[in-house]
Structure formats: C-alpha cells, structure tokens
Write a protein that holds these residues in place. Structure first.
Motif: not given
Length: 312
Positions: A221-231
């Motif tokens: 979850v943490g990795t996915r949210r961080a990457e999505m927020a970046t995009v």
C-alpha cells in the motif's frame, strides 16, 4: 473566460459510474470487462484516431503554443520515467507507463469541454491530440512491446513491426496518409466508422468504471500510494507549472499562455489505462492514477486558470 470547469466533468463521472454499476452487478456477464477493453483497443480507439487524423490538418501544429506544450510534456515525462526507474525501481514497461501517465493529458473527452467552458474556443486541443497521437502513444506502445517481446526476438524487428501489429498506430498512420493524399473513404465505409468512433470514448469510460470492481493493486500500500501521488503531482502541478514557465520565456501572447497552461493541467487520459490493460501489467495502478487525477483536477484546473488569468 466564459465559465467554470465543473460542468465538463459531468459526463465523465456519469459514464464511469454507470460502468461501475455494470461491473458490480455483472449486468453484462463474466468476462465483459476484458472483452470491452479489447474492443476499445482494437476497434473503437483506432476508429477515433483514424477519423481524427483524417479530419485534422497538420497545419494545426503551427500554433504558437505548440513548443511550450511539447517541451513541458517532454520534461515532465522524462521526470516520470526517471522516478519510476530509479526511485520506485520499476522495470521498463512499468516506468514507461508511469512516465506517460505523468504527462499524457485527457484531451479528447475532457479537454474540449474544459476549453469551451473557460475560453469559448477548443481549437488548441486539436494540437494536443495530434502531438499525443503522433508522438506519445507510439512511444509508449514501442516501450511496452520492447519489454514484452519473446526471448530471442530482435528488438528492432519488434519496433519495425509495431505499426502493423498495433491497431492504434496503424489507424493513425492511415488517417494521416488519407489526409495528405486527399483520399476519402466511400460513404458506406465512412459513416459506420464515424459511428464507432463517436461511441469509442464513452465505451472507454464504461470500461474504466467496470475496472473499479476488480480490486486494488497487488503492490504494498505505501509504495503504491507514494508512486500514484507522484504521478498525479507531476501531471496536475509540475506539468502546468513547467509549461507556464516555458511559455513565459517564449513570450507567448497571454490568451495562448492561458490555454496551453490549462491543457497541460488536464488529468491523465484513460487511453493510458486502455493501452496498459493489453499487456502483462497491473493496469489497476494506472486506473487509480486516472481516477484520482481526474477527481483532483476539478479543483486544480479551476485554480490554474484563475491564477494565470489573475496574475499574468
């Protein structure tokens, strides 16, 4: 400016919501999402691109805002690629998707109504569609094909065969050839093709909504949210800001500067989701980027248009 951006979002959420209900209650049966996704990628999207390329003069690219929009797109896309590869440690196809999701604007079904609402003129969106169709989508598909090629298969052979093997590229090139040569399809062929194209965007939104019933990403979850927020941050904040800076350096006329900045701030297009879903990738990450960026852009586009109009 003629009005706010919120009315432009109504059909997007209506069709996406309808797609969710169709998927949630299995109205179309098992396997409907996969079948419709294939239909959009192989039939509907090529029809949209062919008719767009055939009906659009390439002289539209002579618009003075082209350089600012293109450079802003390239810079943000490169940042997205780099972060996906070296920060989030993705493989080629995955960082390619992250990069494109960071800079590929929802021009077709959102850009036109947004520009009409704000400026009363959507002509520049044709430039955006041309650039994305002729440059960004072929680049994305080339990267996806290269990463998914069979062992021992030549990378150059894969790339050279891409226009033949990929309907959206073949349709775009064919549309350009028809436009350049002055040829026209017989009415018996052109009319059904336009009917398919007119329903293509709506079908893509239904598919996007149906995909909401397939669960979340398999990533932590943490990795996915961080990457999505970046995009999403790159798409809605960095791209309009960088495009605005380039436009100021180029001394674009104020009306052009406003339009290119708003276009750069459009959310991620569902075309990236449709393309990604055809390959062995977790397309749900792209789906979430599309949905979140579209939701946030209802406020960010209003803010961008107000700031540019008020202070510049």
């Amino acid at each position: 400016m003629t009005g706010g951006v919120l009315p432009a979002f109504a059909p997007i959420w209506a069709l996406t919501g309808l797609g969710y209900l169709l998927g949630r209650f299995r109205v179309l049966g098992e396997g409907a999402e996969a079948a419709l996704t294939k239909y959009v990628f192989v039939v509907a999207m090529p029809a949209v691109l062919f008719t767009t390329m055939q009906d659009t003069p390439l002289t539209a690219l002579l618009n003075p805002g082209v350089v600012a929009f293109l450079l802003g797109t390239v810079v943000v896309g490169a940042i997205g690629f780099a972060l996906g590869k070296w920060v989030f440690r993705r493989k080629l196809s995955e960082w390619a998707v992250s990069g494109m999701a960071s800079c590929y604007a929802n021009a077709g079904n959102l850009g036109i109504p947004v520009l009409l609402q704000l400026f009363g003129d959507s002509a520049f969106i044709i430039v955006v569609i041309l650039l994305q169709t002729l440059v960004l989508m072929p680049a994305l598909l080339a990267l996806l094909e290269t990463d998914s090629r069979e062992p021992g298969r030549s990378r150059w052979r894969t790339l050279l065969m891409l226009p033949v093997r990929t309907p959206v590229i073949a349709a775009s090139l064919t549309g350009i050839l028809f436009r350049a040569s002055g040829l026209h399809l017989p009415q018996l062929v052109a009319q059904p093709l336009h009917l398919i194209a007119s329903a293509g965007v709506g079908t893509a939104l239904l598919v996007l909504g149906m995909s909401l019933t397939s669960g979340g990403s398999r990533e932590p979850v943490g990795t996915r949210r961080a990457e999505m927020a970046t995009v999403v941050g790159l798409k809605l904040v960095a791209q309009p800001a960088i495009t605005l800076g380039i436009g100021l350096l180029l001394r674009l006329p104020h009306p052009v500067l406003m339009i290119v900045t708003v276009c750069a701030g459009l959310p991620t297009a569902q075309n990236i989701f449709i393309a990604t879903s055809q390959y062995a990738l977790d397309s749900r990450f792209v789906r979430d980027c599309v949905l979140v960026s579209t939701l946030v852009s209802m406020g960010s586009l209003s803010l961008v248009s107000w700031l540019v109009g008020e202070f510049l």
